[in-house]
Design a protein around this motif. Sequence first.
Motif, PDB file in Angstrom:
ATOM      1  N   GLU A  94       0.825  -1.211   0.000  1.00 59.38           N
ATOM      2  CA  GLU A  94       0.000   0.000   0.000  1.00 59.38           C
ATOM      3  C   GLU A  94       0.863   1.267   0.000  1.00 59.38           C
ATOM      4  N   THR A  95       1.956   1.236   0.740  1.00 59.74           N
ATOM      5  CA  THR A  95       2.848   2.400   0.796  1.00 59.74           C
ATOM      6  C   THR A  95       3.488   2.655  -0.561  1.00 59.74           C
ATOM      7  N   LEU A  96       3.937   1.604  -1.248  1.00 55.15           N
ATOM      8  CA  LEU A  96       4.550   1.777  -2.569  1.00 55.15           C
ATOM      9  C   LEU A  96       3.527   2.289  -3.583  1.00 55.15           C
ATOM     10  N   ILE A  97       2.291   1.836  -3.469  1.00 58.01           N
ATOM     11  CA  ILE A  97       1.245   2.337  -4.365  1.00 58.01           C
ATOM     12  C   ILE A  97       1.051   3.839  -4.140  1.00 58.01           C
ATOM     13  N   GLN A  98       0.988   4.251  -2.877  1.00 59.02           N
ATOM     14  CA  GLN A  98       0.742   5.655  -2.549  1.00 59.02           C
ATOM     15  C   GLN A  98       1.960   6.542  -2.820  1.00 59.02           C
ATOM     16  N   ALA A  99       3.133   6.103  -2.367  1.00 56.84           N
ATOM     17  CA  ALA A  99       4.315   6.970  -2.424  1.00 56.84           C
ATOM     18  C   ALA A  99       5.011   6.965  -3.784  1.00 56.84           C
ATOM     19  N   ASP A 107       3.533   5.676  -6.803  1.00 53.73           N
ATOM     20  CA  ASP A 107       2.598   5.545  -7.923  1.00 53.73           C
ATOM     21  C   ASP A 107       2.716   4.183  -8.605  1.00 53.73           C
ATOM     22  N   HIS A 108       3.027   3.142  -7.838  1.00 59.32           N
ATOM     23  CA  HIS A 108       3.077   1.794  -8.400  1.00 59.32           C
ATOM     24  C   HIS A 108       1.657   1.285  -8.616  1.00 59.32           C
ATOM     25  N   ASP A 109       1.502   0.392  -9.595  1.00 59.00           N
ATOM     26  CA  ASP A 109       0.239  -0.336  -9.670  1.00 59.00           C
ATOM     27  C   ASP A 109       0.355  -1.514  -8.695  1.00 59.00           C
ATOM     28  N   PRO A 110      -0.745  -2.152  -8.337  1.00 58.03           N
ATOM     29  CA  PRO A 110      -0.690  -3.207  -7.313  1.00 58.03           C
ATOM     30  C   PRO A 110       0.287  -4.348  -7.637  1.00 58.03           C
ATOM     31  N   ILE A 111       0.368  -4.745  -8.889  1.00 54.71           N
ATOM     32  CA  ILE A 111       1.277  -5.846  -9.250  1.00 54.71           C
ATOM     33  C   ILE A 111       2.730  -5.423  -9.087  1.00 54.71           C
ATOM     34  N   GLN A 112       3.062  -4.232  -9.536  1.00 53.80           N
ATOM     35  CA  GLN A 112       4.429  -3.724  -9.395  1.00 53.80           C
ATOM     36  C   GLN A 112       4.810  -3.606  -7.921  1.00 53.80           C
ATOM     37  N   ALA A 113       3.898  -3.096  -7.111  1.00 46.78           N
ATOM     38  CA  ALA A 113       4.168  -2.950  -5.678  1.00 46.78           C
ATOM     39  C   ALA A 113       4.373  -4.312  -5.030  1.00 46.78           C
ATOM     40  N   GLU A 114       3.557  -5.294  -5.417  1.00 40.39           N
ATOM     41  CA  GLU A 114       3.697  -6.638  -4.863  1.00 40.39           C
ATOM     42  C   GLU A 114       5.028  -7.263  -5.267  1.00 40.39           C
ATOM     43  N   GLN A 115       5.430  -7.099  -6.523  1.00 38.88           N
ATOM     44  CA  GLN A 115       6.699  -7.654  -6.989  1.00 38.88           C
ATOM     45  C   GLN A 115       7.879  -7.025  -6.243  1.00 38.88           C
ATOM     46  N   CYS A 116       7.852  -5.722  -6.060  1.00 43.74           N
ATOM     47  CA  CYS A 116       8.916  -5.052  -5.302  1.00 43.74           C
ATOM     48  C   CYS A 116       8.954  -5.556  -3.861  1.00 43.74           C
TER      49      CYS A 116
END
Length: 91
Positions: free
Chosen positions: A38-43, A45-54
Amino acid sequence: MSQKEQIQEDVVLEEQISKEHEIIVYNDEVNTFDHVIETLIQACDHDPIQAEQCTILIHYKGKCAVKSGTYKDLKPRCSKILDEGINAEIV
């Protein structure tokens, strides 16, 4: 100094100013996967898949470069991540 030398010097200076930096996020034993995602999505601008992969890379590799860009762009993003209690730095 010739005009050609001045142009070359200006290009080198511009490259140094706009040099790409990265936000590196580090693994810890405190934050949940969902919180980091959630933090990567907000901070960042990742999409959910990109944030999950990171987040998976952070967990298994110990760190991950989550965003690249100019220092000016990354500083507030990194501050948001840090404010959420996640270990990060700009390199």
